[in-house]
Write a protein that holds these residues in place. Sequence first.
Motif, PDB file in Angstrom:
ATOM      1  N   ASN A  14       0.800  -1.226   0.000  1.00  0.00           N
ATOM      2  CA  ASN A  14       0.000   0.000   0.000  1.00  0.00           C
ATOM      3  C   ASN A  14       0.832   1.274   0.000  1.00  0.00           C
ATOM      4  N   GLY A  15       2.124   1.162  -0.267  1.00  0.00           N
ATOM      5  CA  GLY A  15       2.998   2.318  -0.171  1.00  0.00           C
ATOM      6  C   GLY A  15       2.564   3.507  -1.004  1.00  0.00           C
ATOM      7  N   VAL A  16       2.101   3.266  -2.225  1.00  0.00           N
ATOM      8  CA  VAL A  16       1.720   4.365  -3.115  1.00  0.00           C
ATOM      9  C   VAL A  16       0.504   5.123  -2.595  1.00  0.00           C
ATOM     10  N   TYR A  17      -0.275   4.506  -1.722  1.00  0.00           N
ATOM     11  CA  TYR A  17      -1.501   5.136  -1.218  1.00  0.00           C
ATOM     12  C   TYR A  17      -1.282   5.901   0.087  1.00  0.00           C
ATOM     13  N   VAL A  18      -0.079   5.792   0.642  1.00  0.00           N
ATOM     14  CA  VAL A  18       0.221   6.503   1.898  1.00  0.00           C
ATOM     15  C   VAL A  18       1.527   7.297   1.730  1.00  0.00           C
ATOM     16  N   PRO A  19       1.591   8.208   0.759  1.00  0.00           N
ATOM     17  CA  PRO A  19       2.844   8.933   0.503  1.00  0.00           C
ATOM     18  C   PRO A  19       3.337   9.684   1.741  1.00  0.00           C
ATOM     19  N   GLY A  20       4.618   9.534   1.998  1.00  0.00           N
ATOM     20  CA  GLY A  20       5.209  10.203   3.156  1.00  0.00           C
ATOM     21  C   GLY A  20       4.952   9.510   4.476  1.00  0.00           C
ATOM     22  N   PRO A  22       4.559   5.454   6.552  1.00  0.00           N
ATOM     23  CA  PRO A  22       5.026   4.069   6.423  1.00  0.00           C
ATOM     24  C   PRO A  22       3.955   3.142   5.855  1.00  0.00           C
ATOM     25  N   ASP A  23       4.381   2.231   4.993  1.00  0.00           N
ATOM     26  CA  ASP A  23       3.463   1.223   4.480  1.00  0.00           C
ATOM     27  C   ASP A  23       3.388   0.058   5.468  1.00  0.00           C
ATOM     28  N   VAL A  24       2.603  -0.946   5.126  1.00  0.00           N
ATOM     29  CA  VAL A  24       2.331  -2.032   6.076  1.00  0.00           C
ATOM     30  C   VAL A  24       3.602  -2.774   6.461  1.00  0.00           C
ATOM     31  N   VAL A  25       4.461  -3.087   5.489  1.00  0.00           N
ATOM     32  CA  VAL A  25       5.648  -3.876   5.823  1.00  0.00           C
ATOM     33  C   VAL A  25       6.593  -3.091   6.735  1.00  0.00           C
ATOM     34  N   ARG A  26       6.710  -1.792   6.529  1.00  0.00           N
ATOM     35  CA  ARG A  26       7.548  -0.981   7.420  1.00  0.00           C
ATOM     36  C   ARG A  26       6.946  -0.937   8.824  1.00  0.00           C
ATOM     37  N   GLN A  27       5.625  -0.835   8.896  1.00  0.00           N
ATOM     38  CA  GLN A  27       4.971  -0.814  10.206  1.00  0.00           C
ATOM     39  C   GLN A  27       5.109  -2.157  10.907  1.00  0.00           C
ATOM     40  N   LEU A  28       5.089  -3.240  10.121  1.00  0.00           N
ATOM     41  CA  LEU A  28       5.272  -4.558  10.710  1.00  0.00           C
ATOM     42  C   LEU A  28       6.685  -4.707  11.269  1.00  0.00           C
ATOM     43  N   ARG A  29       7.676  -4.254  10.512  1.00  0.00           N
ATOM     44  CA  ARG A  29       9.058  -4.318  11.018  1.00  0.00           C
ATOM     45  C   ARG A  29       9.201  -3.550  12.326  1.00  0.00           C
ATOM     46  N   ALA A  30       8.535  -2.399  12.417  1.00  0.00           N
ATOM     47  CA  ALA A  30       8.613  -1.594  13.633  1.00  0.00           C
ATOM     48  C   ALA A  30       7.923  -2.274  14.811  1.00  0.00           C
ATOM     49  N   ALA A  31       6.924  -3.117  14.516  1.00  0.00           N
ATOM     50  CA  ALA A  31       6.168  -3.783  15.575  1.00  0.00           C
ATOM     51  C   ALA A  31       6.851  -5.052  16.082  1.00  0.00           C
ATOM     52  N   LEU A  32       7.858  -5.513  15.366  1.00  0.00           N
ATOM     53  CA  LEU A  32       8.537  -6.754  15.727  1.00  0.00           C
ATOM     54  C   LEU A  32       9.736  -6.462  16.619  1.00  0.00           C
ATOM     55  N   PRO A  33      10.142  -7.425  17.444  1.00  0.00           N
ATOM     56  CA  PRO A  33      11.304  -7.224  18.306  1.00  0.00           C
ATOM     57  C   PRO A  33      12.606  -7.179  17.500  1.00  0.00           C
TER      58      PRO A  33
END
Length: 211
Positions: A14-20, A22-33
């Motif tokens: 979904n990166g193109v739909y949330v310019p500027g 974080p997309d889902v994969v970036r948010q997932l990385r941030a949520a992981l230890p």
Amino acid sequence: MAHIVLAGDSVFDNGVYVPGQPDVVRQLRAALPTGAGASLVAVDGAVVRGVQRQIAVLPAGTTHLVVSVGGNDALGQEWMLGRPSRLVAESLDLFADLRGAFRQDYGAMLDAALAHGVPVAACTIYDPRFLDADRQRRAVTALAFFNDIILRECFLRGVALLDLRLICNEAGDYANPIEPSARGGEKIAAAIAAMALGDATRGARVVTGRR
């Protein structure tokens, strides 16, 4: 440590739909230890049949595979909602044929995912957010045909299920009528992380994302 692979369509890509933002994969990385990771193989616009190509070879070290797909298959059949019919039975016959084809494709996709030997989770198709009330009501009703297949095929195989209809349940969770916003993506990522870290991937548990 966990390494989660996201496959499917623009619910994850979904990166193109949330310019500027974080997309889902970036948010997932941030949520992981620390030490855990996530990879994106999902492609915006993908349909169920396209997922097998995405997951033909998984990244090294994959521990979990999560798939969100089906919305584009449904969107491609929206024309049926405007098709004239004389009887309700005629409309139901059309949906019955559609269900049969979707079930075959979805089941084959899940089997291909499970063949990798890692825990697999799938997602329901969330409710859209169309501004037109009639279109919204009809779309939600029609999507029940698709989501019923997703639930059945997952439960038959013991695949864990993330019910995005319950996770993305507010207007702010959408960047447009059919794509997740950064806020919606954060909720999706949190549910995936909770599933993976808790290893809630057996017995087809339904994960809602509620706290």
